[in-house]
Design a protein around this motif. Sequence first.
Motif, mmCIF file in Angstrom:
data_model
loop_
_atom_site.group_PDB
_atom_site.id
_atom_site.type_symbol
_atom_site.label_atom_id
_atom_site.label_comp_id
_atom_site.label_asym_id
_atom_site.label_seq_id
_atom_site.Cartn_x
_atom_site.Cartn_y
_atom_site.Cartn_z
ATOM 1 N N GLU A 109 0.830 -1.211 0.000
ATOM 2 C CA GLU A 109 0.000 0.000 0.000
ATOM 3 C C GLU A 109 0.858 1.253 0.000
ATOM 4 O O GLU A 109 0.508 2.256 -0.627
ATOM 5 N N GLU A 116 -2.320 2.466 -7.529
ATOM 6 C CA GLU A 116 -2.801 1.106 -7.302
ATOM 7 C C GLU A 116 -3.431 0.543 -8.581
ATOM 8 O O GLU A 116 -4.251 1.223 -9.220
ATOM 9 N N TRP A 125 -5.581 -6.373 -5.512
ATOM 10 C CA TRP A 125 -4.575 -6.556 -4.456
ATOM 11 C C TRP A 125 -3.468 -7.517 -4.875
ATOM 12 O O TRP A 125 -2.295 -7.284 -4.585
ATOM 13 N N ARG A 126 -3.843 -8.602 -5.561
ATOM 14 C CA ARG A 126 -2.827 -9.560 -5.981
ATOM 15 C C ARG A 126 -1.834 -8.898 -6.950
ATOM 16 O O ARG A 126 -0.623 -9.065 -6.816
ATOM 17 N N ARG A 129 0.489 -6.441 -5.100
ATOM 18 C CA ARG A 129 1.586 -7.093 -4.398
ATOM 19 C C ARG A 129 2.662 -7.573 -5.378
ATOM 20 O O ARG A 129 3.856 -7.497 -5.105
ATOM 21 N N ALA A 146 2.859 -7.854 1.710
ATOM 22 C CA ALA A 146 1.638 -7.818 2.523
ATOM 23 C C ALA A 146 1.913 -7.454 3.977
ATOM 24 O O ALA A 146 0.988 -7.146 4.738
#
Length: 518
Positions: A109, A116, A125-126, A129, A146
Amino acid sequence: MATGTQDVRGAPTPIVEMSGITVTFPGVKALDDVDFRLFPGEVHALMGENGAGKSTLIKALTGVNRLTAGTIKVDGEEVSFADPADAQNNGVAVVYQEVNLCPNLSVAENVMLGHEPKRGPFINWREMRRQTKEHLSRLHLDIDPATTLSQHSIATQQLCAIARALVVDAKVLILDEPTSSLDEDEVSELFEVIRELRDVGVAILFVSHFLDQVYEISDRMTVLRNGKLVGETPTDELSRSELISQMIGKDAAELDAIGGGTHEAAVKREDAPVLSALGVSSKGNVAAYDLDVYRGEIVGIAGLLGSGRTEASRLLAGIDKIDTGELKIKGSSVRLASPLAALKQGVAYSTEDRKKEGIIGDLTVRENIALAVQASRGAWRPLPRKELDGIVDKYMEALDIHPRNPGMLIKNLSGGNQQKVLLARWLATAPALLILDEPTRGIDVGTKAEIQRLVAELAGQGMSVIFISSELEEVLRLSHRIMIMRDRSKVGEMVNGPGVTAGTVMSTIAAEKGEADE
């Protein structure tokens, strides 16, 4: 010159070109007609003492400060960034000394903040990361994206901040005191990353007070003094002594003329020093050093800004934790867990930051003077009013504090009189050792002379004093002995006298690491 350095002087177009930069604040010209160039594939050190204009120049480039005059070009195009986010989106990123990240968020983040990857209206999110791991791998950082940022060391957080800057493919990376909280191994890792970024064409502006580090990593230097450009020179063509002369505005001949302190008489050395520091250190703040301070002695601490003067003294006053070594007071080993514990052992510390850590503006002069005495007595033993008034009257008269109104709010006094009130606060505790950190900064010449005279008188009456000042002339004028700091390490100690000049002190500061240790 740093390994792999390119000869940037022949480069046709600077990536950053600032011309005639002037920035004015009310009553102050922070920058005055300054020119600055930064080329692709170089590490460029921006040097200068406190108030030289380094931060103002960086803020002018990144849209924080509005220009009064001058132009800025990035990649040949004239620009005027609205704010740092605008600058970053155009390839100019800053990583500040205090890591400007969100420790409660994950590494991913923080690195991808504002960039993002999305799947429709939602964050992917995947993918975030995965991209984070890719950016971190460029910096040789193998951590789980994470994990929460606060779990990681300051060095890792610094690299995460750099990774965030590189998310937008920054052409210009500004590193403002990036090594201030890092140990030697962490600095080496960071420098490896900096060299790799430089070698792929990133232009890096490096700001640091650590001379050894500047000479290790930089290709060129620009020196500012009092808001004006002093010069731009390849690092391998500028000696340390020449750099220091440019920064402080005095050449070798002038420095050699300043010396021969007034305290040439030897201090009577009793069996036990008032205070002894034996190999005391604080990880990341100051390397292990020894120091003895005897009764009636003024020990000056000299060094450039960022040399560790303040950090060394804070260990002696219970403000910062001692990680290694031993502290003795009058021959007995002590552990000073707090400034109050130090005060009870007869050690008083007057801070360099009068506004933030010294005075309490909304209290009266009387209340400010009484603070330390009352603290040493405890909350349940208030000073009787008659005793308090006697203390306040004594020191207001002795220090010639004006106006002579103890009921006046201290914030309404001049800076010089506020400084006198601070001195009164600590003198009221009758310390055996008084540590004065920049006691004459920002006050008028007359008050400065009064404080210097008072320090000499206190030593003459048997009080020990540690005197810290960025003005070397002041340290030489007052001190019996001088401890010399550089890059948060003690690099020398000398007894003051006719043979000791500002030049000899500066030569010790400027010496190569091996030479300083000999």
